[in-house]
Write a protein that holds these residues in place. Structure first.
Motif, PDB file in Angstrom:
ATOM      1  N   MET A  92       0.841  -1.207   0.000  1.00  7.79           N
ATOM      2  CA  MET A  92       0.000   0.000   0.000  1.00  7.79           C
ATOM      3  C   MET A  92       0.877   1.258   0.000  1.00  7.79           C
ATOM      4  O   MET A  92       0.641   2.200  -0.747  1.00  7.79           O
ATOM      5  N   LEU A  93       1.916   1.203   0.833  1.00  7.33           N
ATOM      6  CA  LEU A  93       2.799   2.367   0.939  1.00  7.33           C
ATOM      7  C   LEU A  93       3.483   2.658  -0.386  1.00  7.33           C
ATOM      8  O   LEU A  93       3.600   3.806  -0.804  1.00  7.33           O
ATOM      9  N   PHE A  94       3.901   1.587  -1.057  1.00 10.32           N
ATOM     10  CA  PHE A  94       4.546   1.723  -2.361  1.00 10.32           C
ATOM     11  C   PHE A  94       3.604   2.443  -3.337  1.00 10.32           C
ATOM     12  O   PHE A  94       3.998   3.385  -4.016  1.00 10.32           O
ATOM     13  N   ARG A  95       2.340   2.016  -3.344  1.00  5.83           N
ATOM     14  CA  ARG A  95       1.380   2.629  -4.281  1.00  5.83           C
ATOM     15  C   ARG A  95       1.106   4.079  -3.908  1.00  5.83           C
ATOM     16  O   ARG A  95       1.052   4.957  -4.766  1.00  5.83           O
ATOM     17  N   ILE A  96       0.962   4.332  -2.596  1.00  4.29           N
ATOM     18  CA  ILE A  96       0.665   5.708  -2.170  1.00  4.29           C
ATOM     19  C   ILE A  96       1.833   6.622  -2.508  1.00  4.29           C
ATOM     20  O   ILE A  96       1.665   7.722  -3.031  1.00  4.29           O
ATOM     21  N   ARG A  97       3.058   6.146  -2.219  1.00  3.15           N
ATOM     22  CA  ARG A  97       4.237   6.981  -2.524  1.00  3.15           C
ATOM     23  C   ARG A  97       4.306   7.277  -4.010  1.00  3.15           C
ATOM     24  O   ARG A  97       4.527   8.406  -4.424  1.00  3.15           O
TER      25      ARG A  97
END
Ligand SMILES: Nc1ncnc2c1ncn2[C@@H]1O[C@H](COP(=O)(O)OP(=O)(O)OP(=O)(O)O)[C@@H](O)[C@H]1O
Length: 580
Positions: A92-97
């Motif tokens: 999720m963090l990868f996509r948000i970043r």
């Protein structure tokens, strides 16, 4: 700051469960966590079974093995579930970043400047990390802990409902106190993250000006200023930490009160035979087990509040409107016979401060056009308006026969090569820098030929890995070399209009001559606009526009301006070029 109401905000649930694989992982994590919880819940009942069986004189092997199995299952299940959740959180963090960075790169230049690069970096690093914690605690652990507490209380109620009321009463009082603390945690985390953003911004700005700071031996002064910002972060962090540190002790106090009350009233009920010893032992074990999920709920809520404050800061970035094609209409008329660029009574202001006033001039389709004038007259601003980094407050700019607002950004910027004063290089290979904005790779012979034309081939060949040398940290280029790289990039483009902002400021006379030859060659069949202080670079231009105080005061050839414009004569005289 203006925000875009149509923007897709970050929603932790949706962002976490994007795609079938993510949903499958999530389901597995939930099942494993449920198994772990069930095994944990069963353990005390099995212990009770061991005690009962022993007091009846029966075998304790089977219940003891089950106790061991339940403990193992609980540990393994919660470890596996934790890992799966961590993976989901990282995905999720990868996509948000990715999403926030891509959005930031499409923001107008002025928005990025006003927000600050350091602050933006803080948002995708430190704020995003806080958001990650929400996944660890908020998504599964928190609901599961709440479920565990509810089930535990239910099982405890089957053992002795009066003791359950005593227990619940103690925890409810502690819970109310914690709820008050949590309210403050969210506010203070928001302040803390804002202070981190300011610190990151200040530090970035100071590092960008490092050589100036060092040359003035101002390191200590700079360190003191940054120290003040770090102290502001510390103050806000301490406020948050003070509040967070209250959570565990308050819950601990609730547990102490519950334990004392349960042992006292349990003792009476034991003596009065309303309670058996195995039931009381199981009840106490459940009470001790209750503390862990209750603490998870309390601290998890704290982290959830911090994560939500961080999410708000990331959403603030996503809500900023990107550079858009708002006014583009399919019916836009393109006048093929019009000059390449037409400024018609253009006005512009930076943050309400007027810079251009009724600026009107034209740039022919081919040939070299120079914008000259005193420093601060508005020449660079005019170029930035042509590429639509900003919009005029009044008047119109027409590019290749069409209002600049009626081009899509892609079409407009594909037609224009813009070389700004920074001669920006990306941290990447020489090839990558030359290739910027091109989807089809250039072959080596084209790159070599262009580098030769701008007089940079030998310098690039001397780099440790030639075209594959990564520019940036240890292999930086000189100002003049950067300028020639930017020129090479413009030459590689097939843009119809080429804008140069001060392209000779850092070139020696040999390279300046070379640049003039290149510009003349380009100007034979393209529009070339050049902003230059050094009139030697532009005195042979086909068309010179004299800009002073945001207005075009005269235009013509060098000779015509010498006759017509006292200000131009003054500029020329100051550079001893009258004979040209
Ligand atoms: N990003 C900005 N924010 C606020 N004001 C700005 C900004 N950029 C330029 N200005 C102001 O706008 C005015 C015009 O600046 P501009 O850079 O266009 O002038 P210029 O003619 O290109 O000057 P120079 O020849 O010194 O490069 C100046 O007064 C400058 O201080």
């Amino acid at each position: 700051m203006r925000t875009d109401p149509t923007v897709q905000h970050l929603r932790i649930g949706q962002d976490l469960l994007r795609g079938r694989r993510a949903r499958r992982k999530f389901a597995a994590a939930v099942i494993l966590a449920l198994v772990a919880t069930a095994a944990g819940l069963a353990a005390p009942l099995l212990v009770k079974e061991v005690i009962s069986s022993y007091s009846r004189g029966g075998s304790i092997t089977a219940p003891a093995v089950l106790v061991g199995g339940a403990a193992l299952g609980s540990t393994a299940g919660s470890a596996a579930s934790g890992y799966l959740l961590a993976r989901l959180g990282e995905d999720m963090l990868f996509r948000i970043r990715q999403r926030v960075m891509a959005h930031a790169l499409r923001l107008p230049v002025s928005t990025v400047r006003s927000l600050g690069t350091g602050d933006l970096v803080a948002r995708i690093t430190s704020d995003a990390m806080l958001l990650r914690a929400v996944v660890d605690t908020g998504v599964v652990q928190l609901p599961l802990a709440a479920l565990t507490v509810a089930f535990t209380l239910l099982v405890m109620a089957t053992l002795d409902w009066i003791l359950v009321l005593v227990t619940a009463g103690s925890f409810v009082v502690a819970g109310i106190a914690v709820a008050f603390v949590l309210k403050g945690v969210r506010r203070s985390t928001a302040d803390q993250q804002e202070a981190v953003g300011v610190l990151a911004q200040q530090f970035t700005a100071h590092l960008s000006a490092l050589t100036t700071i060092k040359a003035h031996r101002s390191e200590q002064h700079a360190a003191d200023r940054l120290g003040d910002e770090a102290a502001a972060v510390q103050a806000t962090s301490l406020r948050a930490a003070r509040l967070e540190s209250l959570i565990a002790p308050v819950m601990g106090l609730g547990q102490q009160v519950a334990l004392v009350s349960v042992i006292t009233s349990g003792g009476f009920r034991l003596a009065g035979t309303q309670l058996t010893t195995p039931d009381f032992a199981a009840f106490l074990l459940y009470l001790l087990q209750l503390v862990q999920p209750a603490l998870v709920i309390a601290t998890g809520m704290g982290r959830l509040q911090a994560g939500l404050a961080a999410r708000a800061r990331l959403n603030d970035v996503l809500a900023l409107p990107q550079e858009g094609d708002g006014a583009v209409t399919a019916a836009a008329v393109q006048r093929q016979d019009e000059a390449a660029i037409v400024f018609d009574k253009v006005a512009f202001a930076y943050a309400g401060e007027p810079v251009l006033h009724h600026l009107s001039f034209t740039v022919p389709r081919t040939g070299l056009t120079a914008l000259v004038g005193p420093s601060g007259a508005g020449k660079s601003t005019s170029l930035a308006l042509i590429v639509r980094f900003m919009h005029p407050t009044e008047g119109t700019i027409r590019v290749l026969g069409r209002d600049v607002r009626e081009w899509t950004l892609d079409e407009l910027r594909h037609r224009i090569a813009y070389v700004d004063q920074q001669f920006g290089l990306l941290e990447g290979t020489v090839r990558h820098n030359l290739q910027l904005g091109r989807h089809q790779p250039f072959d080596d012979s084209s790159l070599t030929a262009v580098l030769e034309t701008v007089g940079l081939l030998e310098d690039i060949q001397a780099l440790p890995h030639g075209l594959e040398t990564v520019l940036g940290r240890d292999n930086d280029l000189s100002g003049g070399q950067r300028q020639r790289m930017a020129l090479a990039r413009a030459l590689l483009s097939d843009a119809e209009i080429i804008l140069f902002d001060e392209p000779t400021s850092q070139l020696d006379s040999i390279n300046e001559k070379r640049l003039r030859a290149v510009m003349d060659r380009l100007a034979a069949d393209r529009t070339v606009v050049i902003v230059a202080h050094r009139l030697s670079t532009v005195q042979h231009a086909h068309h010179i526009v004299m800009i002073a105080d945001g207005t075009a005061t005269a235009s013509g050839t060098h000779r015509e301006l010498l006759d017509r414009s006292p200000l131009y004569r003054e500029l020329v005289a100051s550079q001893a070029l009258a004979s040209g």
